[in-house]
Design an enzyme around this catalytic site. Structure first.
Site, PDB file in Angstrom:
ATOM      1  N   ASN A  67      35.484  49.157  30.902  1.00  0.00           N
ATOM      2  CA  ASN A  67      36.076  50.473  31.192  1.00  0.00           C
ATOM      3  C   ASN A  67      34.976  51.519  31.199  1.00  0.00           C
ATOM      4  O   ASN A  67      33.948  51.344  30.545  1.00  0.00           O
ATOM      5  CB  ASN A  67      37.104  50.818  30.111  1.00  0.00           C
ATOM      6  CG  ASN A  67      37.802  52.148  30.371  1.00  0.00           C
ATOM      7  OD1 ASN A  67      38.178  52.449  31.511  1.00  0.00           O
ATOM      8  ND2 ASN A  67      37.978  52.945  29.324  1.00  0.00           N
TER       9      ASN A  67
ATOM     10  N   HIS B  41      34.586  55.568  30.257  1.00  0.00           N
ATOM     11  CA  HIS B  41      35.288  56.647  29.574  1.00  0.00           C
ATOM     12  C   HIS B  41      34.417  57.899  29.613  1.00  0.00           C
ATOM     13  O   HIS B  41      33.211  57.821  29.360  1.00  0.00           O
ATOM     14  CB  HIS B  41      35.578  56.232  28.129  1.00  0.00           C
ATOM     15  CG  HIS B  41      36.372  57.253  27.381  1.00  0.00           C
ATOM     16  ND1 HIS B  41      37.719  57.467  27.596  1.00  0.00           N
ATOM     17  CD2 HIS B  41      35.998  58.152  26.445  1.00  0.00           C
ATOM     18  CE1 HIS B  41      38.142  58.452  26.813  1.00  0.00           C
ATOM     19  NE2 HIS B  41      37.118  58.879  26.108  1.00  0.00           N
TER      20      HIS B  41
ATOM     21  N   SER C 101      30.609  56.696  28.925  1.00  0.00           N
ATOM     22  CA  SER C 101      30.302  55.429  28.267  1.00  0.00           C
ATOM     23  C   SER C 101      30.997  54.299  29.003  1.00  0.00           C
ATOM     24  O   SER C 101      32.169  54.408  29.350  1.00  0.00           O
ATOM     25  CB  SER C 101      30.821  55.437  26.817  1.00  0.00           C
ATOM     26  OG  SER C 101      30.337  56.559  26.099  1.00  0.00           O
TER      27      SER C 101
ATOM     28  N   ASP D  75      39.717  52.604  23.703  1.00  0.00           N
ATOM     29  CA  ASP D  75      38.364  53.174  23.813  1.00  0.00           C
ATOM     30  C   ASP D  75      37.458  52.801  22.640  1.00  0.00           C
ATOM     31  O   ASP D  75      36.621  53.608  22.211  1.00  0.00           O
ATOM     32  CB  ASP D  75      38.436  54.712  23.947  1.00  0.00           C
ATOM     33  CG  ASP D  75      39.196  55.151  25.184  1.00  0.00           C
ATOM     34  OD1 ASP D  75      39.197  54.403  26.175  1.00  0.00           O
ATOM     35  OD2 ASP D  75      39.808  56.236  25.160  1.00  0.00           O
TER      36      ASP D  75
HETATM   37  C1  GAR Z   1      36.868  59.227  35.438  1.00  0.00           C
HETATM   38  O1  GAR Z   1      36.271  60.395  34.968  1.00  0.00           O
HETATM   39  C2  GAR Z   1      36.981  58.208  34.337  1.00  0.00           C
HETATM   40  O2  GAR Z   1      35.898  58.214  33.444  1.00  0.00           O
HETATM   41  C3  GAR Z   1      38.241  58.654  33.646  1.00  0.00           C
HETATM   42  O3  GAR Z   1      39.100  59.058  34.674  1.00  0.00           O
HETATM   43  C4  GAR Z   1      38.339  59.487  35.793  1.00  0.00           C
HETATM   44  C5  GAR Z   1      38.777  58.689  36.995  1.00  0.00           C
HETATM   45  O4  GAR Z   1      38.210  59.196  38.169  1.00  0.00           O
HETATM   46  N1  GAR Z   1      38.807  57.610  32.863  1.00  0.00           N
HETATM   47  C6  GAR Z   1      39.494  57.804  31.756  1.00  0.00           C
HETATM   48  O5  GAR Z   1      39.727  58.902  31.295  1.00  0.00           O
HETATM   49  C7  GAR Z   1      39.985  56.529  31.092  1.00  0.00           C
HETATM   50  N2  GAR Z   1      40.708  56.850  29.905  1.00  0.00           N
HETATM   51  P1  GAR Z   1      38.212  58.339  39.501  1.00  0.00           P
HETATM   52  O6  GAR Z   1      39.646  57.875  39.749  1.00  0.00           O
HETATM   53  O7  GAR Z   1      37.750  59.285  40.561  1.00  0.00           O
HETATM   54  O8  GAR Z   1      37.267  57.176  39.311  1.00  0.00           O
END
Ligand code: GAR
Length: 187
Positions: free
Chosen positions: A102, A104, A131, A140
């Protein structure tokens, strides 16, 4: 190349970065739990197989069993979460133990969960980041395998910070997934 499945819920910019990076992997399936996720169109434009699965009427275990069956049917050995905003059931995490990554948007172990950028700004932090970590049953909390840092500037809004961190996510994630595969982890 390693066959990977990417799980998304929304925009799909990390999926796009993963798809456009030449690494030791091939995306053989993109799964979204949101049928209207814009990331599904990005996948289709690249000719990637997609699966949109609504969770309506299914409990967490039932839904995750369907996702897992589709991943196995596609022959994917590694699962890459890219903005997948649905909690995974313990059974799913056990089924693919050590093979789920994942990204985060915080410097874990800081700011698990949601609203990471607003929380970092409110705390008066001077840096933030992202991360890449192994997924375990606890949210997480699995081993961090890569991080990138950015400064927080005076007056930053959560949107400002999000954009700065996201640019690093797009650089970090394809590299970290590639390293994870090359170092003989997952299968
Ligand atoms: C990203 O910033 C990712 O790190 C976060 O959501 C966004 C997705 O953007 N993920 C989380 O918060 C997981 N809990 P994307 O759909 O444009 O890749």
């Amino acid at each position: 190349p390693r066959r990977v499945a990417v799980l998304i819920s929304g925009r799909g910019s990390n999926l796009e970065a993963l798809a456009d990076h030449a690494g030791p992997y091939r995306i053989v399936l993109v799964v979204s739990n949101k049928p209207e996720a814009p990331g599904l169109d990005l996948a289709r434009m690249r000719g990637l197989p997609t699966l949109a699965l609504s969770s309506r009427g299914l409990d967490r275990e039932q839904f995750d069993r369907r996702v897992g069956d589709a991943i196995e049917a596609a022959g994917a050995g590694t699962i890459v979460l890219a903005g997948y905003m649905r909690l995974l059931s313990p059974a799913f995490v056990r089924r693919f133990a050590g093979r789920i990554l994942n990204i985060h948007p915080s410097l874990l172990p800081l700011y698990k969960g949601l609203d990471t950028h607003a929380r970092a700004i409110a705390a008066g932090d001077t840096e933030a980041g992202c991360s890449v970590h192994l997924v375990t049953e606890e949210l997480d909390s699995g081993a961090v395998i890569a991080q990138a840092r950015v400064p927080i500037h005076e007056g930053d809004t959560p949107e400002d910070l999000s954009a700065r961190v996201l640019a690093e996510e797009h650089r970090l994630y394809p590299q970290a997934v590639s390293d994870f595969i090359r170092n003989g982890s997952g299968c």
